[in-house]
Design an enzyme around this catalytic site. Sequence first.
Site: not given
Lengths: 351, 351
Positions: A56, A227
Amino acid sequence: MVQYVGVEHVIRLVASTGLPEVFTGLAGYIEEDFRRWADFEKAPRIASHSAHGVIELMPASDGRLYGFKYVNGHPRNTRSGLQTVTAFGVLADVATGYPQFLSEMTLTTALRTAATSALAARYLARRDAKVMALIGLGAQSEFQALAFKALLGLSRLRVYDIDRLATGKFLANLADQGFDITVASSSDEAVLGADIVTTVTADKQKATILSDNMVGAGVHINAVGGDCPGKTELQRELLLRADVFVEYPEQTRIEGEIQQMPADFPVTELWQVITGQAPGRRSDRQITVFDSVGFAIEDFSALRYLRDRVQGTDCYSEIDLLAEPDDPRDLFGLLRPALGRSVAALADIGA
Amino acid sequence: MVQYVGVEHVIRLVASTGLPEVFTGLAGYIEEDFRRWADFEKAPRIASHSAHGVIELMPASDGRLYGFKYVNGHPRNTRSGLQTVTAFGVLADVATGYPQFLSEMTLTTALRTAATSALAARYLARRDAKVMALIGLGAQSEFQALAFKALLGLSRLRVYDIDRLATGKFLANLADQGFDITVASSSDEAVLGADIVTTVTADKQKATILSDNMVGAGVHINAVGGDCPGKTELQRELLLRADVFVEYPEQTRIEGEIQQMPADFPVTELWQVITGQAPGRRSDRQITVFDSVGFAIEDFSALRYLRDRVQGTDCYSEIDLLAEPDDPRDLFGLLRPALGRSVAALADIGA
């Protein structure tokens, strides 16, 4: 030149600054940036998924500084002795677009995650909180314990992990750090009498680390492990009984504990609590949940903290990541010294 | 450790490899990646705009390697002696998410842009092309000239820039590189008799560097300068008369010359020409346009080329961007040596 902070530099910074001071310093920068939330250009992270994990890019900008973090998440990495998560980040000057600062962020993410948790707890936990249960004793656990000690003075821990090796590692690492640690034989036992419950387990699944009946009135839950999509730690019923606080709802509804809830499930944004625009804890009987997933602004704050802290120290070096020709239109001039005379030119002069 | 290639390393690589060989090497990697176009995860660049310019992240992945480039575009930077565009890039292993290779990409972008132009011209220009007009003698101009010489053997140039200093710089830089250069007094004069016309001007505006009546049958236009919204170089009528080839239509329709055209304006993708799925040049009278804006896969190819080329040389160094604890779950162990005994622990042992 670009300033570079590597892993060794961060270790040196911690050694010279002191870990409690690093946590309070980081929390201060994060709090400052959360106070000016509206100044930031915010975007969900940009993810590239594969069968093994995800890579990411997390950008953020306040109009003067631009920052981004590269971070991966590869749950199976530990099997081959690698980190599940590694990261690095960059700060750049918005006015010129020039990158200025490049830092490792594996250690730094661990530090900022714990600092954010402790900062949130300062607004959400009961003021008389003295005991923290810590469930999951993996890579983030010691950071959580030490950040809560630094920011809230919390030294009594009740800890649990299904893995005895993880427990042993945790105890060894914190042996001389001034904690009073009780090792529990189950999550249920760990949470008994705890004012704050931190869940930070690693399994990528919809787990029930905390069920509704385990949590009494007045507890603050610091939910760190849930998460990413498909990874949660809290039972749905517990979320319905609690008031939930988040970093950035657009992201938390995808990645956090509240991925279990409908899209209109009410949450309060942490920055609103910090600025006084929304209440944090309202009573000693309320159950509060900080549904932490980690947001780009926290990385931005952490990079700012590091950059400011290393100036004038030996905790950085410089790298030539930028081409700096004397005449900006003469980029090619940098290569001139590297070019021999061409064969044709040599022929012209009879060489 | 992560391999690091800075500006000095790239200069050293060019010196030891030879610039023609770098251009042919780069073009080979780009061609190889364009041949396996379908293997790539493609996405438009992620931009953060400000009053001064733009900062972008350009990711690409082929499922084994993940790459991204950081690049800015700040047209007014030259006023303060800074580059308009700077860049750096990273390659990471998709299987582990670990970054492996970090490189400057200001010089490298200039090299890959020119290599891509010359590669496209090899498929699109007439085979007997001998003369290239080059309009705009800024930072990219020498790279274009040398890449066309390396890949197409083109040594006759007709050049023009409104700025005499830029012209002087260009002539000085290429004085001994085996070119036969005619300096024209206008764009119109420069294109007379040219088989290939490269436009690479810098002004951020809708300019008309080439109008319809300036371009005769059979010419290949390598349109490099029109590369962001609001910046074009070719007259609309010229595009209507030509066949237009692009890297990635979704991006080119926003950033390229064809931003002037309707969304369904027909274009051919360069990778289709390279793989033989679409024709390139079909006749000696056809006008072809390569509407170049620069795409993430070219950066991916350039990073791969650099990484492969520097192995076993002194053209890279190593940086500790990765935290590598012996036990992956013991990230905190890296900080252990940096921690003193706490005051409480010292008190416990009567110190």
